[in-house]
Design an enzyme around this catalytic site. Structure first.
Site, PDB file in Angstrom:
ATOM      1  CE  LYS A  56      -4.212  -1.838   2.079  1.00  0.00           C
ATOM      2  NZ  LYS A  56      -5.108  -1.828   3.254  1.00  0.00           N
ATOM      3  CB  SER A  74      -1.718   1.145   8.045  1.00  0.00           C
ATOM      4  OG  SER A  74      -1.924   0.387   9.219  1.00  0.00           O
ATOM      5  CG  ASP A  75      -4.080  -4.651   5.347  1.00  0.00           C
ATOM      6  OD1 ASP A  75      -4.802  -4.047   4.532  1.00  0.00           O
ATOM      7  OD2 ASP A  75      -4.324  -5.804   5.752  1.00  0.00           O
ATOM      8  CB  THR A  76      -6.214  -3.844  10.497  1.00  0.00           C
ATOM      9  OG1 THR A  76      -5.539  -2.626  10.828  1.00  0.00           O
ATOM     10  CG2 THR A  76      -6.664  -4.521  11.791  1.00  0.00           C
TER      11      THR A  76
END
Length: 195
Positions: A56, A74-76
């Protein structure tokens, strides 16, 4: 250097504003960086979420198209008994996820990455979350609000879904979508913050 947030998430935008501690000179631009979020065979949950955050950030840098920028991605993900729970595909999928989470402890992994095109840094934060037992009625009422549909694991801790969270062990902001302490450390390392 211009800070760019590669996310359309209003939650991440709010959290990133907090990182600047109210300094007038702290600012950033935001853009949506779409990437293929498919899980690769043999990839651990931790490797997966870190890769997505880095991709990203890199996609955001390419989209921004200007020099002198640091892009944050960011990734969750939610991990329950080894299974990765992403965003639900539909209401039936959300119902299945929430039923599986009911009364159980799961992990929320959030990765944050920054890149300037020369150097890429990342951090991974894992938080344990304990759900209370959920009735079918509570699950259906929650799905009817629409809130679960764009969230990993089909719930938002900062919204109505917070009423299902019995306890957390770790970073609350990471569960929301951006770990504040680690993000500040990365931005300091990239010389975008000095406090």
């Amino acid at each position: 250097m211009q800070l760019v947030l590669a996310s359309a998430s209003p939650r991440r935008r709010e959290l990133l504003l907090q990182v600047g501690l109210g300094q007038a000179e702290f600012s950033f631009e935001a853009l949506a960086a779409d990437i293929d979020e498919s899980h690769r065979a043999g990839e651990s949950a931790a490797e997966f979420v870190v890769r997505l955050a880095i991709e990203k950030a890199n996609a955001g840098l390419a989209l921004w198209g200007q020099a002198d920028a640091v892009v944050l991605g960011s990734d969750t993900i939610v991990v329950l008994e080894g299974a990765i729970l992403g965003k639900p595909k539909d209401e039936a999928d959300a119902r299945q996820m929430l039923s599986a989470l009911s009364g159980k402890r799961h992990s929320v992994m959030t990765a944050v990455a920054v890149t300037d095109g020369q150097r890429t840094l990342s951090r991974l934060v894992e938080t344990k979350v304990q759900f209370c037992g959920l009735t079918e009625q509570a699950i259906l009422a929650y799905i009817a609000t629409g809130e679960p549909m764009d969230k990993a694991g089909a719930y938002g801790i900062q919204g109505l879904g917070g009423c299902f969270v019995e306890a957390i062990d770790g970073s609350y902001s990471a569960v929301v979508g951006l770990p504040l302490v680690e993000t500040r450390a990365l931005l300091t390392e990239m010389k975008l913050l000095s406090i």
